[in-house]
Design a protein around this motif. Sequence first.
Motif, PDB file in Angstrom:
ATOM      1  N   MET A   1       0.855  -1.170   0.000  1.00 29.97           N
ATOM      2  CA  MET A   1       0.000   0.000   0.000  1.00 29.97           C
ATOM      3  C   MET A   1       0.903   1.236   0.000  1.00 29.97           C
ATOM      4  O   MET A   1       1.835   1.332   0.790  1.00 29.97           O
ATOM      5  N   ASN A   2       0.618   2.180  -0.896  1.00 33.32           N
ATOM      6  CA  ASN A   2       1.471   3.359  -0.963  1.00 33.32           C
ATOM      7  C   ASN A   2       0.941   4.489  -0.075  1.00 33.32           C
ATOM      8  O   ASN A   2      -0.143   4.399   0.503  1.00 33.32           O
ATOM      9  N   LEU A   3       1.702   5.562   0.042  1.00 35.49           N
ATOM     10  CA  LEU A   3       1.334   6.673   0.929  1.00 35.49           C
ATOM     11  C   LEU A   3       0.039   7.351   0.510  1.00 35.49           C
ATOM     12  O   LEU A   3      -0.742   7.784   1.360  1.00 35.49           O
ATOM     13  N   SER A   4      -0.211   7.436  -0.782  1.00 36.10           N
ATOM     14  CA  SER A   4      -1.441   8.048  -1.261  1.00 36.10           C
ATOM     15  C   SER A   4      -2.659   7.243  -0.805  1.00 36.10           C
ATOM     16  O   SER A   4      -3.666   7.819  -0.368  1.00 36.10           O
ATOM     17  N   GLN A   5      -2.564   5.925  -0.898  1.00 41.06           N
ATOM     18  CA  GLN A   5      -3.662   5.067  -0.457  1.00 41.06           C
ATOM     19  C   GLN A   5      -3.864   5.174   1.054  1.00 41.06           C
ATOM     20  O   GLN A   5      -4.996   5.218   1.534  1.00 41.06           O
ATOM     21  N   LEU A   6      -2.789   5.229   1.805  1.00 40.64           N
ATOM     22  CA  LEU A   6      -2.883   5.383   3.261  1.00 40.64           C
ATOM     23  C   LEU A   6      -3.548   6.707   3.624  1.00 40.64           C
ATOM     24  O   LEU A   6      -4.369   6.762   4.545  1.00 40.64           O
ATOM     25  N   ALA A   7      -3.202   7.762   2.910  1.00 40.33           N
ATOM     26  CA  ALA A   7      -3.802   9.070   3.176  1.00 40.33           C
ATOM     27  C   ALA A   7      -5.301   9.039   2.894  1.00 40.33           C
ATOM     28  O   ALA A   7      -6.097   9.604   3.652  1.00 40.33           O
ATOM     29  N   ARG A   8      -5.698   8.367   1.820  1.00 42.21           N
ATOM     30  CA  ARG A   8      -7.130   8.264   1.495  1.00 42.21           C
ATOM     31  C   ARG A   8      -7.872   7.457   2.552  1.00 42.21           C
ATOM     32  O   ARG A   8      -8.999   7.789   2.923  1.00 42.21           O
ATOM     33  N   ILE A   9      -7.254   6.397   3.044  1.00 41.44           N
ATOM     34  CA  ILE A   9      -7.876   5.590   4.092  1.00 41.44           C
ATOM     35  C   ILE A   9      -8.054   6.420   5.356  1.00 41.44           C
ATOM     36  O   ILE A   9      -9.108   6.370   6.003  1.00 41.44           O
ATOM     37  N   GLN A  10      -7.055   7.190   5.712  1.00 39.03           N
ATOM     38  CA  GLN A  10      -7.166   8.052   6.892  1.00 39.03           C
ATOM     39  C   GLN A  10      -8.277   9.081   6.726  1.00 39.03           C
ATOM     40  O   GLN A  10      -9.026   9.366   7.667  1.00 39.03           O
ATOM     41  N   THR A  11      -8.395   9.642   5.532  1.00 44.06           N
ATOM     42  CA  THR A  11      -9.461  10.605   5.264  1.00 44.06           C
ATOM     43  C   THR A  11     -10.823   9.936   5.378  1.00 44.06           C
ATOM     44  O   THR A  11     -11.754  10.485   5.976  1.00 44.06           O
ATOM     45  N   LEU A  12     -10.952   8.725   4.819  1.00 46.65           N
ATOM     46  CA  LEU A  12     -12.215   7.998   4.919  1.00 46.65           C
ATOM     47  C   LEU A  12     -12.560   7.677   6.374  1.00 46.65           C
ATOM     48  O   LEU A  12     -13.721   7.774   6.776  1.00 46.65           O
ATOM     49  N   LYS A  13     -11.568   7.297   7.173  1.00 43.54           N
ATOM     50  CA  LYS A  13     -11.801   7.013   8.585  1.00 43.54           C
ATOM     51  C   LYS A  13     -12.318   8.254   9.302  1.00 43.54           C
ATOM     52  O   LYS A  13     -13.215   8.170  10.136  1.00 43.54           O
ATOM     53  N   LYS A  14     -11.762   9.407   8.972  1.00 41.51           N
ATOM     54  CA  LYS A  14     -12.200  10.661   9.586  1.00 41.51           C
ATOM     55  C   LYS A  14     -13.650  10.958   9.212  1.00 41.51           C
ATOM     56  O   LYS A  14     -14.468  11.309  10.065  1.00 41.51           O
TER      57      LYS A  14
END
Length: 81
Positions: A1-14
């Motif tokens: 998983m790349n950093l862009s995908q991790l950032a999107r997951i964090q945004t979705l969690k928020k």
Amino acid sequence: MNLSQLARIQTLKKHLAAFQKNHPKLGSFCNAVYKNAMTEGTVIEIKATSPDGRNYVTNLQLTREDLEFLQALQEFNQTRQ
């Protein structure tokens, strides 16, 4: 998983946390339906009313394939936690 995908997951969690805070009864309702009414033949109805009063209504009757799909989603969710 790349950093862009991790950032999107964090945004979705928020966003999910905010949604759950704004609609606290929805989770309990969904859990009750899942535990007590998720059988073949159950009819799920969805209704939306726009601010100007227009109504939109649809429903679906659960099939065996629908239940298999929902079970697969549940299992996927459990493996992510």
